[in-house]
Design an enzyme around this catalytic site. Structure first.
Site, PDB file in Angstrom:
ATOM      1  N   GLU A 230      63.247 -85.148  26.905  1.00 24.10           N
ATOM      2  CA  GLU A 230      61.803 -85.393  27.066  1.00 24.10           C
ATOM      3  C   GLU A 230      61.229 -86.479  26.159  1.00 24.10           C
ATOM      4  O   GLU A 230      60.233 -86.245  25.472  1.00 24.10           O
ATOM      5  CB  GLU A 230      61.035 -84.078  26.891  1.00 24.10           C
ATOM      6  CG  GLU A 230      61.488 -83.011  27.871  1.00 24.10           C
ATOM      7  CD  GLU A 230      60.734 -81.682  27.705  1.00 24.10           C
ATOM      8  OE1 GLU A 230      60.026 -81.517  26.705  1.00 24.10           O
ATOM      9  OE2 GLU A 230      60.872 -80.831  28.586  1.00 24.10           O
ATOM     10  N   GLU A 338      67.737 -78.043  35.101  1.00 21.38           N
ATOM     11  CA  GLU A 338      66.917 -76.862  34.785  1.00 21.38           C
ATOM     12  C   GLU A 338      66.176 -76.356  36.020  1.00 21.38           C
ATOM     13  O   GLU A 338      64.978 -76.061  35.985  1.00 21.38           O
ATOM     14  CB  GLU A 338      65.895 -77.206  33.673  1.00 21.38           C
ATOM     15  CG  GLU A 338      66.532 -77.773  32.419  1.00 21.38           C
ATOM     16  CD  GLU A 338      65.545 -78.003  31.271  1.00 21.38           C
ATOM     17  OE1 GLU A 338      64.424 -77.472  31.316  1.00 21.38           O
ATOM     18  OE2 GLU A 338      65.911 -78.731  30.338  1.00 21.38           O
TER      19      GLU A 338
HETATM   20  C1  GLA Z   1      61.942 -77.621  28.980  1.00 25.83           C
HETATM   21  C2  GLA Z   1      63.121 -77.641  28.040  1.00 25.83           C
HETATM   22  C3  GLA Z   1      63.916 -76.387  28.143  1.00 25.83           C
HETATM   23  C4  GLA Z   1      63.047 -75.164  28.205  1.00 25.83           C
HETATM   24  C5  GLA Z   1      62.044 -75.304  29.298  1.00 25.83           C
HETATM   25  C6  GLA Z   1      61.158 -74.105  29.362  1.00 25.83           C
HETATM   26  O1  GLA Z   1      62.310 -77.891  30.257  1.00 25.83           O
HETATM   27  O2  GLA Z   1      63.994 -78.711  28.244  1.00 25.83           O
HETATM   28  O3  GLA Z   1      64.738 -76.304  27.031  1.00 25.83           O
HETATM   29  O4  GLA Z   1      62.420 -74.960  26.976  1.00 25.83           O
HETATM   30  O5  GLA Z   1      61.255 -76.429  29.006  1.00 25.83           O
HETATM   31  O6  GLA Z   1      61.813 -72.926  29.094  1.00 25.83           O
END
Ligand code: GLA
Length: 434
Positions: A230, A338
């Site tokens: 991020e 994710e």
């Molecule tokens: C982001 C992070 C993850 C996690 C999610 C929410 O996507 O990369 O590590 O913390 O938020 O759980």
């Protein structure tokens, strides 16, 4: 004679009386019990039928017919099924074996019990939901915490699964100590130029130690690494997230992290830059620009991790794939890192609680079907698909952006396959219609 006769009469009367009493007792003993038993059986039968069909009202009406014989039973609510692992359904990982790996984010406690069984059946890749983040790995300077991360690595090894590392660098879930100077003063607040330069060196040194120690420990067990997470934020100056990392070092922290990871992990280590919202053209293009610039400088980046926290209403599957194609043109791998699909639109704050409409679950299934069909069709540019969890009983979306019930996965709270599972496994509905 008269005396003898009257004696005989008395004896006869007594005998008849005894026989009559015995007969009455015998009749009383068997008759009422037989009736009661048959009534109970009937009520039990009606209740079972009512529960089986879920029609409690029909059950109540039918029970009234026999209520003169037995007290009216209290209707039982339809019981929630117990959590269990359905062993007789196809395995996700096996279904996609010719396409890409299938993974899930887990906590160490999920390496035991039913959750572990579900994971063993369906995934061949694991990622730590929290325990490999910077604050979990090195909460205070020099104190590395290996136990939780080791547990996930050991579980994966025992079960022939791979592990991804998430994440070496992040602006969140990172110890505040990283950003304090030798005197404990906040580095970002420093105004003196020379001191700022010194701080930058100290921070990059700390970062390098963090990366090297971790990569050296796990390089034989882990081959896929989220190096930075991020770092793009189109709303911030330069489109770079205005984190402490960036404010103190510029983009040098990204470069340092990738170079240290490559040196410690060798060419076996696949190194990723990970972000959310990579389908959004503004974000995608800024990320592309950064990655290209770093690659041109020889920074070892192997791929882009697309978090893919999406919802039932957006973004379009096309925009997700388009972004992947763009990075593939740079010779990079793409991972879905994710994946989850909220049942709420992004700006919706309502709570459906336990009344999630069937149509919504069907909509979710249709969208999951479309998504996985697109992933399959683009398997050449996608190395793996990792869910950010595995079943609806455990998801960060139950507390983000507000506390409520969400249901983002292919398995429900009882760990049972949802319509979305069947849509993904069997998109044309030959095995089972969703
Ligand atoms: C982001 C992070 C993850 C996690 C999610 C929410 O996507 O990369 O590590 O913390 O938020 O759980």
């Amino acid at each position: 004679m008269t005396r003898v006769n009257s004696k005989l009469i008395y004896i006869a009367i007594a005998a008849i009386a005894i026989i009559a009493v015995v007969a009455v007792l015998l009749l009383n003993r068997y008759q009422p019990e037989t009736e009661g038993a048959s009534n109970e059986a009937e009520v039990a039968g009606l209740q079972t039928e009512a529960t089986d069909s879920g029609n409690v009202e029909a059950g109540l009406n039918a029970t009234t017919a026999v209520e003169s014989a037995t007290p009216e039973p209290t209707p039982e609510p339809t019981p929630t099924p117990e959590p269990s692992v359905e062993q007789d359904i196809p395995s996700l990982a096996e279904t996609f074996a010719d396409y890409f790996s299938i993974g899930a984010a887990i906590e160490p406690s999920q390496t035991e019990g039913l959750k572990a069984e579900l994971l063993k059946k369906h995934v061949n890749w694991l990622v730590a939901e929290n325990v490999m983040k910077p604050d979990a790995m090195q909460p205070t300077e020099g104190n590395f915490n290996w136990a939780n991360a080791d547990r996930i690595v050991a579980f994966a090894k025992e079960n022939g699964m791979e592990v991804r590392f998430h994440t070496l660098v992040w602006h969140s879930q990172v110890g505040a100590w990283f950003f304090k100077d030798a005197e404990g003063k906040s580095m970002v607040d420093e105004t003196d130029e020379a001191k700022r330069e010194e701080n930058k060196k100290l921070l990059l040194k700390r970062l390098e130690t963090h990366v090297r120690k971790i990569v050296e420990r796990y390089k034989n067990d882990i081959h896929s690494w989220d190096v930075v997470n991020e770092v793009i934020e189109p709303g911030d100056p330069d489109g770079m997230r205005a984190s402490e990392w960036y404010k103190i070092t510029g983009t040098d922290f990204i470069e340092t992290a990738f170079r240290a990871a490559r040196e410690a992990g060798g060419s076996e280590a696949k190194l990723y830059i990970n972000d959310y919202g990579t389908d959004n053209p503004a974000k995608r293009d800024r990320l592309y620009e950064l990655v290209k610039e770093l690659l041109d400088k020889g920074v070892p980046i192997d791929g882009v991790g697309h978090q893919t926290h999406i919802d039932v209403f957006g973004p379009t599957v096309d925009s997700i794939i388009e972004s992947m194609k763009k990075f593939a043109e740079l010779g990079l791998d793409n991972l879905v890192t994710e994946l989850d699909m909220s049942i709420y639109a992004w700006n919706d704050r309502t709570d459906l609680s336990n009344d999630i409409p069937e149509e919504l679950l069907q909509k979710q299934a249709d969208r999951y079907r479309e998504l996985f069909e697109a992933f399959r069709a683009n398997k050449d540019i996608i190395g793996g698909v990792v869910f950010w969890g595995i079943a609806d009983d455990h998801t960060w979306l139950n507390s983000f952006p507000v506390t409520r019930t969400n249901a983002p996965f292919l398995f429900d709270k009882q760990l049972h396959a949802k319509p979305a599972f069947w849509a993904v496994i069997d998109p044309v509905g030959t095995e089972r219609s969703s």
